[in-house]
Design a protein around this motif. Structure first.
Motif, PDB file in Angstrom:
ATOM      1  N   LEU A 127      67.947  19.475   5.890  1.00 47.26           N
ATOM      2  CA  LEU A 127      68.271  18.623   6.289  1.00 47.26           C
ATOM      3  C   LEU A 127      69.850  19.338   6.527  1.00 47.26           C
ATOM      4  N   LEU A 128      70.266  20.603   5.501  1.00 48.51           N
ATOM      5  CA  LEU A 128      71.214  20.736   5.414  1.00 48.51           C
ATOM      6  C   LEU A 128      71.242  21.300   6.879  1.00 48.51           C
ATOM      7  N   ASN A 129      70.709  22.225   7.754  1.00 48.39           N
ATOM      8  CA  ASN A 129      70.833  22.629   8.578  1.00 48.39           C
ATOM      9  C   ASN A 129      70.870  21.655   9.694  1.00 48.39           C
ATOM     10  N   GLU A 130      70.324  20.412  10.368  1.00 49.43           N
ATOM     11  CA  GLU A 130      70.413  18.913  10.382  1.00 49.43           C
ATOM     12  C   GLU A 130      71.692  18.849  10.337  1.00 49.43           C
ATOM     13  N   ALA A 131      72.405  18.659   9.165  1.00 50.58           N
ATOM     14  CA  ALA A 131      73.695  18.162   9.246  1.00 50.58           C
ATOM     15  C   ALA A 131      75.001  19.053   9.905  1.00 50.58           C
ATOM     16  N   ARG A 156      70.089  -0.279  12.950  1.00 48.22           N
ATOM     17  CA  ARG A 156      71.459   0.548  12.736  1.00 48.22           C
ATOM     18  C   ARG A 156      71.997   0.668  11.701  1.00 48.22           C
ATOM     19  N   GLY A 157      71.797  -0.078  10.654  1.00 44.00           N
ATOM     20  CA  GLY A 157      72.305   0.329   9.074  1.00 44.00           C
ATOM     21  C   GLY A 157      71.592   1.964   8.644  1.00 44.00           C
ATOM     22  N   ARG A 158      70.220   1.681   9.311  1.00 43.28           N
ATOM     23  CA  ARG A 158      69.771   2.839   9.019  1.00 43.28           C
ATOM     24  C   ARG A 158      69.968   4.325   9.748  1.00 43.28           C
ATOM     25  N   SER A 159      70.379   4.257  10.298  1.00 40.87           N
ATOM     26  CA  SER A 159      71.593   5.205  11.546  1.00 40.87           C
ATOM     27  C   SER A 159      72.655   5.318  10.944  1.00 40.87           C
ATOM     28  N   TYR A 160      73.884   4.534  10.735  1.00 40.93           N
ATOM     29  CA  TYR A 160      74.832   4.305   9.548  1.00 40.93           C
ATOM     30  C   TYR A 160      74.178   5.522   8.575  1.00 40.93           C
ATOM     31  N   LEU A 161      73.447   4.782   7.500  1.00 47.28           N
ATOM     32  CA  LEU A 161      73.016   5.428   6.086  1.00 47.28           C
ATOM     33  C   LEU A 161      72.641   6.926   6.936  1.00 47.28           C
ATOM     34  N   ALA A 162      71.372   7.525   7.694  1.00 49.73           N
ATOM     35  CA  ALA A 162      71.804   8.668   7.732  1.00 49.73           C
ATOM     36  C   ALA A 162      73.475   9.653   8.333  1.00 49.73           C
ATOM     37  N   TYR A 163      73.657   8.749   9.033  1.00 48.28           N
ATOM     38  CA  TYR A 163      74.978   8.834   9.586  1.00 48.28           C
ATOM     39  C   TYR A 163      76.442   9.789   7.682  1.00 48.28           C
ATOM     40  N   CYS A 164      76.290   8.685   6.943  1.00 45.40           N
ATOM     41  CA  CYS A 164      77.152   8.721   5.562  1.00 45.40           C
ATOM     42  C   CYS A 164      75.668  10.297   5.112  1.00 45.40           C
ATOM     43  N   GLU A 165      74.104  10.656   5.352  1.00 49.65           N
ATOM     44  CA  GLU A 165      73.923  11.384   4.363  1.00 49.65           C
ATOM     45  C   GLU A 165      74.646  12.791   4.997  1.00 49.65           C
ATOM     46  N   TYR A 166      73.757  12.624   6.381  1.00 44.99           N
ATOM     47  CA  TYR A 166      74.970  13.983   6.767  1.00 44.99           C
ATOM     48  C   TYR A 166      76.225  14.182   6.784  1.00 44.99           C
ATOM     49  N   ALA A 221      72.256  24.811  -2.718  1.00 44.67           N
ATOM     50  CA  ALA A 221      72.523  23.595  -1.837  1.00 44.67           C
ATOM     51  C   ALA A 221      71.931  23.191  -2.009  1.00 44.67           C
ATOM     52  N   ALA A 222      70.372  23.617  -1.863  1.00 46.44           N
ATOM     53  CA  ALA A 222      69.097  23.511  -1.547  1.00 46.44           C
ATOM     54  C   ALA A 222      68.788  22.987  -2.688  1.00 46.44           C
ATOM     55  N   ALA A 223      68.783  23.656  -3.575  1.00 43.02           N
ATOM     56  CA  ALA A 223      67.940  23.646  -5.033  1.00 43.02           C
ATOM     57  C   ALA A 223      68.841  22.122  -5.210  1.00 43.02           C
ATOM     58  N   ARG A 224      69.523  21.979  -5.468  1.00 44.89           N
ATOM     59  CA  ARG A 224      70.675  21.121  -5.519  1.00 44.89           C
ATOM     60  C   ARG A 224      70.038  19.098  -4.702  1.00 44.89           C
ATOM     61  N   ILE A 225      69.824  19.776  -3.552  1.00 47.90           N
ATOM     62  CA  ILE A 225      68.867  18.647  -3.260  1.00 47.90           C
ATOM     63  C   ILE A 225      67.517  17.920  -3.393  1.00 47.90           C
ATOM     64  N   ALA A 226      66.939  19.089  -3.548  1.00 46.43           N
ATOM     65  CA  ALA A 226      65.471  19.345  -3.993  1.00 46.43           C
ATOM     66  C   ALA A 226      65.085  18.170  -5.443  1.00 46.43           C
ATOM     67  N   GLY A 227      66.315  18.589  -5.994  1.00 48.12           N
ATOM     68  CA  GLY A 227      66.704  18.656  -7.877  1.00 48.12           C
ATOM     69  C   GLY A 227      66.379  16.983  -7.194  1.00 48.12           C
ATOM     70  N   LEU A 228      68.033  16.176  -6.863  1.00 45.13           N
ATOM     71  CA  LEU A 228      67.818  15.269  -6.796  1.00 45.13           C
ATOM     72  C   LEU A 228      66.379  14.531  -6.966  1.00 45.13           C
ATOM     73  N   ARG A 229      66.272  14.802  -5.329  1.00 43.19           N
ATOM     74  CA  ARG A 229      65.056  13.429  -4.651  1.00 43.19           C
ATOM     75  C   ARG A 229      63.542  13.647  -5.170  1.00 43.19           C
ATOM     76  N   GLY A 230      63.539  15.325  -5.830  1.00 42.85           N
ATOM     77  CA  GLY A 230      62.003  15.792  -5.647  1.00 42.85           C
ATOM     78  C   GLY A 230      61.382  16.151  -4.656  1.00 42.85           C
ATOM     79  N   VAL A 231      61.692  17.076  -3.689  1.00 40.16           N
ATOM     80  CA  VAL A 231      61.408  17.108  -2.489  1.00 40.16           C
ATOM     81  C   VAL A 231      61.237  18.435  -2.450  1.00 40.16           C
ATOM     82  N   SER A 232      60.845  19.605  -1.630  1.00 37.93           N
ATOM     83  CA  SER A 232      60.165  20.599  -1.167  1.00 37.93           C
ATOM     84  C   SER A 232      61.887  21.636  -0.525  1.00 37.93           C
ATOM     85  N   ARG A 233      62.164  21.987  -1.275  1.00 38.74           N
ATOM     86  CA  ARG A 233      63.923  23.792  -1.058  1.00 38.74           C
ATOM     87  C   ARG A 233      63.218  23.413   0.718  1.00 38.74           C
TER      88      ARG A 233
END
Length: 511
Positions: free
Chosen positions: A97-101, A41-51, A79-91
């Motif tokens: 993540l943007l589309n899901e949110a 349930r905590g993981r779900s709430y964190l995902a909600y905050c992330e979205y 926007a995608a570049a900012r997220i990718a740069g922070l997390r070290g993930v691909s664009r």
């Protein structure tokens, strides 16, 4: 960027599983298991905050700038570049993540609230987003969002991936069938074959075709792969890869055991069909849909919910055999339902063909929480154990006392200390529960295919008149007697436990 100090470690232990780090071995096993639920349930709430945060970024960097025809440096890419740069993930990951949110906030706000409240897990939210992509701009979207959220909140039980997918698909079909049909036609128009180099001397071949053709082709490949003898050292996926090449190229598939006494019986490449195997694909629908009098969805085993149009396309194939669960000419009961025999008159243990088929259609999948094994490939199990010595006192061969389990689940129930139960609650819904050896009761699936095919509830099963048992050649007074076996004692203990569980949940007494 350097790692920042975190305050997560200061959270009360209640939020992170409740384990006392000083005495981890003293925590009761049930508390550890329930603690995983708190973490989920905590993981779900964190995902909600992330979205929620990502959606605000979208508003500022994409929506506020308006439409742009620039490719690399538009607001979405920025926007995608900012997220990718922070997390070290691909664009690509950041864009997903943007589309899901945005989809959850704007298209599925009530489903997003379910994520916030811990009703669903992040992976379930992602699945619902992917299955509702066709709803963008549709007027029926808010109703579909509300219906899905209501089912998620009101149903007691688990939502494994395939059952959740089927629930979303049938909800969309019933509220917007034309959109589903059009999407299928568009998808079929895109069928084709593609190849892609994967490096290290291997490549991938992909074929897009009708779902039923994929199921049949995969079964043919698996059947040819299984013709190798038991001493072949290749794994099943490796044999299937080699078998697929043999079928596509018209070359011979060989067993690689290297033994002079190899027992493999491999057909010649020119054999048509290439494998002497019967391939059965189960497609379920109601009679009205089959005959074109109704437009209800169907169910393809191994694929899920399909449209009425798709059902009729499959029925029109020359290799399709149509079988009816209720034989033509069966007299209906006074209430319009039908009563069929539960088993043969001489064997009250084995279900009739009709009852076995009805159970597999109703369950769709293995009833164990989280299992996606096809019910047509699983075992049929008496929930309340059948008493072979005294059938009248043990679990009966009835619809409510049978369900489908995968082989590992069946063996765990039979030889382990797990307890399962199945009954209809006061609303008429079929409830399945599992109790761990430590006594913690876990809910089974949140729904069955009765939600897809309500007519299944109109089919009842009765025990046919039993023949008198054959007379033994050994006189009654000379028969040996014995005390109850360990198995009999275990079955009696399980029946008592089921009775306690049902009294607690307001269900009927065991069979």
């Amino acid at each position: 960027m350097p790692a920042a100090s975190s305050s997560w470690q200061e959270l009360p232990s209640t939020y992170v599983g409740g384990i006392d780090p000083a005495y981890p071995d003293e925590e009761p096993l049930n508390d550890l298991l329930l603690g995983l639920g708190d973490i989920d349930r905590g993981r779900s709430y964190l995902a909600y905050c992330e979205y929620r945060s990502v959606a605000v970024m979208y508003d500022r960097l994409v929506a506020a700038r308006g439409e742009s025809d620039r490719f690399v440096v538009d607001g979405f890419a920025d926007a995608a570049a900012r997220i990718a740069g922070l997390r070290g993930v691909s664009r690509d990951q950041a864009e997903k993540l943007l589309n899901e949110a945005v989809a959850l906030r704007d298209r599925l706000p009530e489903v997003l609230d379910c994520l916030r409240d811990g009703v669903i897990a992040p992976w379930q939210a992602k699945l619902i987003v992917s299955r509702t992509d066709l709803l963008d701009g549709q007027s029926v979207t808010p109703e579909i969002d509300a219906t899905i959220a209501q089912l998620l909140r009101s149903r007691k039980g688990t939502w494994p991936r395939k059952r959740l997918r089927d629930m979303v698909d049938r909800t969309i079909f019933r509220l917007d069938p034309d959109c589903v049909r059009e999407r299928r036609r568009e998808a079929l128009d895109e069928r084709g074959v593609w190849t892609e180099a994967r490096g290290d001397g291997v490549a991938e071949i992909t074929g897009l075709m009708a779902a039923e053709n994929v199921r049949i082709a995969a079964a043919a490949v698996a059947a040819l792969a299984d013709t190798a003898c038991e001493h072949d050292k290749r794994t099943k996926p490796q044999r299937m890869s080699d078998a697929m090449f043999a079928l596509l190229s018209g070359t011979s598939f060989e067993c690689q055991c290297g033994r002079d006494d190899c027992t493999a019986q491999i057909p010649e490449p020119s054999t048509v069909p290439p494998v002497d195997a019967k391939i059965v694909l189960h497609v379920v629908c109601d009679e009205g849909t089959l005959e074109g009098r109704a437009d209800n969805p169907g169910f393809m085993d191994g694929h899920g919910v399909i449209s009425d149009e798709h059902v009729r396309d499959i029925a029109a194939r020359p290799d399709t055999v149509v079988s009816r669960l209720v034989p033509k000419g069966t007299e209906p009961d006074a209430d319009g339902g039908f009563t069929l025999p539960a088993h043969g008159p001489s064997d009250s243990y084995r279900p009739s063909t009709a009852l076995a088929t009805h159970t597999r259609i109703r369950d769709g999948y293995c009833v164990e929480p989280g299992c996606g094994q096809s019910a047509f490939k699983g075992d049929l199990d008496h929930v309340d154990e059948y008493d072979h010595d005294d059938p009248e006192s043990g679990g009966q061969t009835t619809s409510e006392n049978l369900n489908s389990k995968c082989r590992p689940g069946h063996l765990l129930k039979t030889f382990g200390e797990w307890l399962d139960d199945q009954y209809r609650d006061p609303t008429g819904r079929l409830v399945t529960e599992f109790t761990t050896p430590e006594g913690l009761t876990l809910p089974g699936p949140a729904e069955t295919n009765e939600d897809l095919f309500p007519g299944l509830r109109r089919i009842r099963f009765r025990a046919p008149p039993a023949k008198a048992p054959p007379r033994s050649e050994v006189p009654e007074e000379d028969r040996p007697t014995r005390a109850g076996t360990r198995v009999a004692d275990k079955h009696a203990r399980r029946r008592a436990e089921r009775s306690r569980n049902r009294r607690r949940n307001g269900g009927p007494a065991p069979f």
